[in-house]
Design a protein around this motif. Sequence first.
Motif, mmCIF file in Angstrom:
data_model
loop_
_atom_site.group_PDB
_atom_site.id
_atom_site.type_symbol
_atom_site.label_atom_id
_atom_site.label_comp_id
_atom_site.label_asym_id
_atom_site.label_seq_id
_atom_site.Cartn_x
_atom_site.Cartn_y
_atom_site.Cartn_z
ATOM 1 N N PHE A 193 45.052 37.433 28.288
ATOM 2 C CA PHE A 193 44.774 38.149 29.529
ATOM 3 C C PHE A 193 46.000 38.109 30.450
ATOM 4 C CE2 PHE A 193 40.560 36.943 28.021
ATOM 5 C CZ PHE A 193 39.872 38.140 28.167
ATOM 6 N N GLY A 194 46.224 39.221 31.177
ATOM 7 C CA GLY A 194 47.309 39.281 32.155
ATOM 8 C C GLY A 194 46.877 38.666 33.478
ATOM 9 N N LEU A 195 47.832 38.462 34.376
ATOM 10 C CA LEU A 195 47.584 37.783 35.656
ATOM 11 C C LEU A 195 46.438 38.418 36.440
ATOM 12 C CD1 LEU A 195 48.480 35.623 37.743
ATOM 13 C CD2 LEU A 195 50.109 37.307 38.624
ATOM 14 N N PHE A 196 46.368 39.763 36.446
ATOM 15 C CA PHE A 196 45.371 40.445 37.274
ATOM 16 C C PHE A 196 44.236 41.075 36.450
ATOM 17 C CE2 PHE A 196 49.394 40.662 39.704
ATOM 18 C CZ PHE A 196 49.007 39.900 40.794
ATOM 19 N N SER A 197 44.112 40.656 35.181
ATOM 20 C CA SER A 197 43.051 41.225 34.325
ATOM 21 C C SER A 197 41.660 41.005 34.914
ATOM 22 C CB SER A 197 43.104 40.592 32.928
ATOM 23 O OG SER A 197 44.301 40.912 32.275
ATOM 24 N N VAL A 198 41.476 39.872 35.599
ATOM 25 C CA VAL A 198 40.135 39.524 36.107
ATOM 26 C C VAL A 198 39.926 39.948 37.560
ATOM 27 C CG1 VAL A 198 39.752 37.578 34.548
ATOM 28 C CG2 VAL A 198 40.986 37.212 36.688
ATOM 29 N N THR A 199 40.936 40.561 38.187
ATOM 30 C CA THR A 199 40.867 40.858 39.630
ATOM 31 C C THR A 199 39.639 41.686 40.022
ATOM 32 O OG1 THR A 199 43.260 40.663 39.820
ATOM 33 C CG2 THR A 199 42.127 41.828 41.596
ATOM 34 N N PRO A 200 39.281 42.771 39.282
ATOM 35 C CA PRO A 200 38.080 43.530 39.692
ATOM 36 C C PRO A 200 36.816 42.663 39.699
ATOM 37 C CG PRO A 200 39.344 44.745 38.043
ATOM 38 C CD PRO A 200 39.933 43.367 38.103
ATOM 39 N N ILE A 201 36.708 41.750 38.732
ATOM 40 C CA ILE A 201 35.529 40.878 38.644
ATOM 41 C C ILE A 201 35.520 39.919 39.840
ATOM 42 C CG2 ILE A 201 34.324 39.137 37.246
ATOM 43 C CD1 ILE A 201 35.969 40.422 34.829
ATOM 44 N N GLY A 202 36.667 39.265 40.080
ATOM 45 C CA GLY A 202 36.768 38.321 41.196
ATOM 46 C C GLY A 202 36.545 38.988 42.533
ATOM 47 N N PHE A 203 37.093 40.196 42.703
ATOM 48 C CA PHE A 203 36.923 40.929 43.967
ATOM 49 C C PHE A 203 35.437 41.224 44.216
ATOM 50 C CE2 PHE A 203 36.654 44.888 46.425
ATOM 51 C CZ PHE A 203 37.376 44.523 47.563
ATOM 52 N N ALA A 204 34.747 41.669 43.159
ATOM 53 C CA ALA A 204 33.307 41.965 43.279
ATOM 54 C C ALA A 204 32.520 40.705 43.642
ATOM 55 C CB ALA A 204 32.787 42.563 41.974
ATOM 56 N N LEU A 205 32.925 39.560 43.062
ATOM 57 C CA LEU A 205 32.218 38.300 43.356
ATOM 58 C C LEU A 205 32.443 37.857 44.793
ATOM 59 C CD1 LEU A 205 32.898 36.390 40.003
ATOM 60 C CD2 LEU A 205 30.661 37.105 40.861
ATOM 61 N N VAL A 206 33.692 37.943 45.284
ATOM 62 C CA VAL A 206 33.982 37.565 46.683
ATOM 63 C C VAL A 206 33.207 38.473 47.636
ATOM 64 C CG1 VAL A 206 35.764 37.427 48.460
ATOM 65 C CG2 VAL A 206 36.247 36.568 46.168
ATOM 66 N N LEU A 207 33.213 39.769 47.348
ATOM 67 C CA LEU A 207 32.479 40.730 48.184
ATOM 68 C C LEU A 207 30.988 40.411 48.185
ATOM 69 C CD1 LEU A 207 33.171 43.251 49.856
ATOM 70 C CD2 LEU A 207 32.570 44.641 47.863
ATOM 71 N N THR A 208 30.462 40.054 47.013
ATOM 72 C CA THR A 208 29.040 39.666 46.915
ATOM 73 C C THR A 208 28.752 38.455 47.789
ATOM 74 O OG1 THR A 208 28.945 40.479 44.632
ATOM 75 C CG2 THR A 208 27.223 38.943 45.313
ATOM 76 N N GLY A 609 21.375 28.189 45.162
ATOM 77 C CA GLY A 609 20.490 28.708 44.107
ATOM 78 C C GLY A 609 20.564 30.218 44.025
ATOM 79 N N ILE A 610 20.461 30.877 45.175
ATOM 80 C CA ILE A 610 20.519 32.347 45.201
ATOM 81 C C ILE A 610 21.923 32.823 44.811
ATOM 82 C CG2 ILE A 610 20.240 34.398 46.656
ATOM 83 C CD1 ILE A 610 18.303 32.714 48.392
ATOM 84 N N MET A 611 22.956 32.101 45.320
ATOM 85 C CA MET A 611 24.338 32.477 45.009
ATOM 86 C C MET A 611 24.600 32.385 43.503
ATOM 87 S SD MET A 611 27.127 33.491 46.574
ATOM 88 C CE MET A 611 27.603 34.555 45.233
ATOM 89 N N THR A 612 24.025 31.368 42.862
ATOM 90 C CA THR A 612 24.194 31.187 41.412
ATOM 91 C C THR A 612 23.638 32.388 40.643
ATOM 92 O OG1 THR A 612 24.107 28.783 41.616
ATOM 93 C CG2 THR A 612 23.590 29.689 39.452
ATOM 94 N N VAL A 613 22.444 32.847 41.029
ATOM 95 C CA VAL A 613 21.817 34.001 40.369
ATOM 96 C C VAL A 613 22.645 35.264 40.601
ATOM 97 C CG1 VAL A 613 19.760 35.473 40.311
ATOM 98 C CG2 VAL A 613 19.508 32.986 40.508
ATOM 99 N N LEU A 614 23.090 35.470 41.858
ATOM 100 C CA LEU A 614 23.911 36.639 42.184
ATOM 101 C C LEU A 614 25.213 36.620 41.381
ATOM 102 C CD1 LEU A 614 23.477 36.838 46.081
ATOM 103 C CD2 LEU A 614 22.599 38.449 44.388
ATOM 104 N N PHE A 615 25.832 35.424 41.260
ATOM 105 C CA PHE A 615 27.078 35.273 40.505
ATOM 106 C C PHE A 615 26.859 35.708 39.056
ATOM 107 C CE2 PHE A 615 30.334 33.312 38.023
ATOM 108 C CZ PHE A 615 31.404 33.023 38.850
ATOM 109 N N ILE A 617 24.553 37.695 37.755
ATOM 110 C CA ILE A 617 24.287 39.134 37.624
ATOM 111 C C ILE A 617 25.575 39.937 37.803
ATOM 112 C CG2 ILE A 617 23.098 41.110 38.685
ATOM 113 C CD1 ILE A 617 20.826 39.077 39.448
ATOM 114 N N VAL A 618 26.295 39.663 38.913
ATOM 115 C CA VAL A 618 27.504 40.447 39.233
ATOM 116 C C VAL A 618 28.592 40.229 38.181
ATOM 117 C CG1 VAL A 618 29.378 40.774 40.917
ATOM 118 C CG2 VAL A 618 27.012 40.519 41.702
ATOM 119 N N SER A 619 28.784 38.987 37.748
ATOM 120 C CA SER A 619 29.850 38.722 36.763
ATOM 121 C C SER A 619 29.527 39.380 35.421
ATOM 122 C CB SER A 619 30.075 37.213 36.588
ATOM 123 O OG SER A 619 28.912 36.563 36.114
ATOM 124 N N MET A 620 28.259 39.321 35.017
ATOM 125 C CA MET A 620 27.875 39.955 33.746
ATOM 126 C C MET A 620 28.077 41.473 33.803
ATOM 127 S SD MET A 620 26.927 37.792 31.435
ATOM 128 C CE MET A 620 28.343 36.952 32.082
#
Length: 627
Positions: A193-208, A609-615, A617-620
Amino acid sequence: MEHIAFTTEMAVVMATLAFTVFLFVSEIIRVDLAAILILVIVGILSYMPGLENLADVNHLFDGFASNAVISIIAVMIVGAGLDKTGIMNKVAAVILKRGGTTEARVVPIVSGTVGFISSFLQNVGAAALFLPVVSRISARSGIPLSRLLMPMGFCAILGGTMTMVGSSPLILLNDLIRSANETLPADAKMAEFGLFSVTPIGFALVLTGIIYFMVLGKFVLPGDVDKVDASSGQGTSDYLQRVYGLKADVYEVDVPANSPLVGQILADINLENNLYIISTYYKGKVSMVQILTAEIAAPCRLAIIGKGVIVEAFAKKYGLTIRPALDVFAEEFAPTNAGIAEVVIPPDSKLIGQSPRDLLLRKTYGLSLLAIHRGEETLSHVEYGEHHPTAIGLVPFQAGDMLVAHSRWENLVRIKRDRDFVVVTSDFPQEELRPQKVGAALFFFLVSLTMILFTDVRLSLCLLTGAVGMLLSKVMTIDEAYRAVGWNTVFLLASLIPLGQAVQNTGTAEWIAQQILTLLDGWPIWALQGGVAILATAFSLVMSNVGATVLLVPLAVSIAVAAGGNPAVFALTVAISTSNSFIIPTHQVNALIMGPAGYKVTDFVRSGGIMTVLFLIVSMVMLNIVF
């Protein structure tokens, strides 16, 4: 996959895990003490026949020297060093200026900033650096610290998923992929994986995370906490009224260039109008008024202490504009920087018989005198009740006089060493800021950051380099560094490391993984991926996220290959899911914020608990969209 038999050691480890979770959730004893107890139990059990694999008793305390624990100690010292220069005050002031003082605006700004920083700086480092900033924002805005630190901490963890250097599991991932590729057929080999390969996933998680706390924060975050003492955190006006009956507020007033006030003497304005000009803003510079014989120059702004109706009449008389809230003076009157001080004149003081004006009290000592409490009487030139204003600047001091003054805390620290005063106020920040050291502090912080980003030097050594640099350049003393370390956090994390190792060494982790994967056998690929994510989440709660990643990536790759899935995506699922650690304070960031905010484990269970479930769902969803 070879079948793993269940052993006595595994049973003991699982019982110990269950006992640990019980202690954490019930909080019969403090969480850090519970962790030390578990360390002792694991150590003693390791001497029992048949349980030797629980822990290597010769390395039982290695957790205290682990990379993670030393990194936390170093980053606390680096953060305190930056705070010592006053730079964190300025950061807090900028955030308050942009975000105001409402929770709905402050939370997204702070959380988003920390999330971004933790994408290139280890998440515990980002959280530790912002801890003093958030403390100041809390003191100045009146928002309880408990409602700010958890969103900040959670977003620091989430931000670690935005780049491949944001968290230890992602840093390790490409190495683990290289190892796994050696055993895979040519057509199944994984690309790194490249340095920013995961950026869209991480950005979505921070926004969540930000949206979660903005929408549900009022329900899931703990409520108000006990208010601090007046002299350290309460408003100037509240304290004056409650203790001395002085009804006065602080106002910021604009003085236009053509105002009749121009050229008038400050002392005369104060006395004639029953108010108190305490600070001025002229030509872009804020300065506490030091000499009352100075003249007003305009256009300027004044910070005035007085009754609302009197200040309004004064503004109308001289064509001034009263601002709705403190702006340029907000920093000057922030409770973390200054406040009401009570100082007694002792019988042997050389100041007896001299007036504040004789002594140039403001210029010499940094005390803006608001009142003199003498016997049963309070003298002040601010009118209140039936009291008539007194020109207290001309009143000679007597033994036993209680001076009520507005002072910067750094001035009060100096006055405390002066035998002519006895400082009664005790609950205030008693460490002097060192703004002259800001260059050295920033230099060594940047040295650490450069080493982290551009070298292969261990994280702990990178951070310790910055910490030692700050100590050698006298940004802070070694004693201040010791005080800056949250030892409860250090003991909590270091004491749990042997338990995590026991889970791994005894094969308990592999046995649990095998049982779950046997249950998932034959399920569709998305369900298998979800099962891997849940397994990684559970393991990261009871062992280090690095250990969980090392253990589960090979298993996840094997499952993906057998089921016809993408092994690289399964490996990445593990590395991202080990950051899903919010339910109990075993993650370094959660351990760091627990003490200052006064959180209980149940607070993490409820919000996390809620954050874990959201994480999950969003990451998947994002993993499957991006890859």
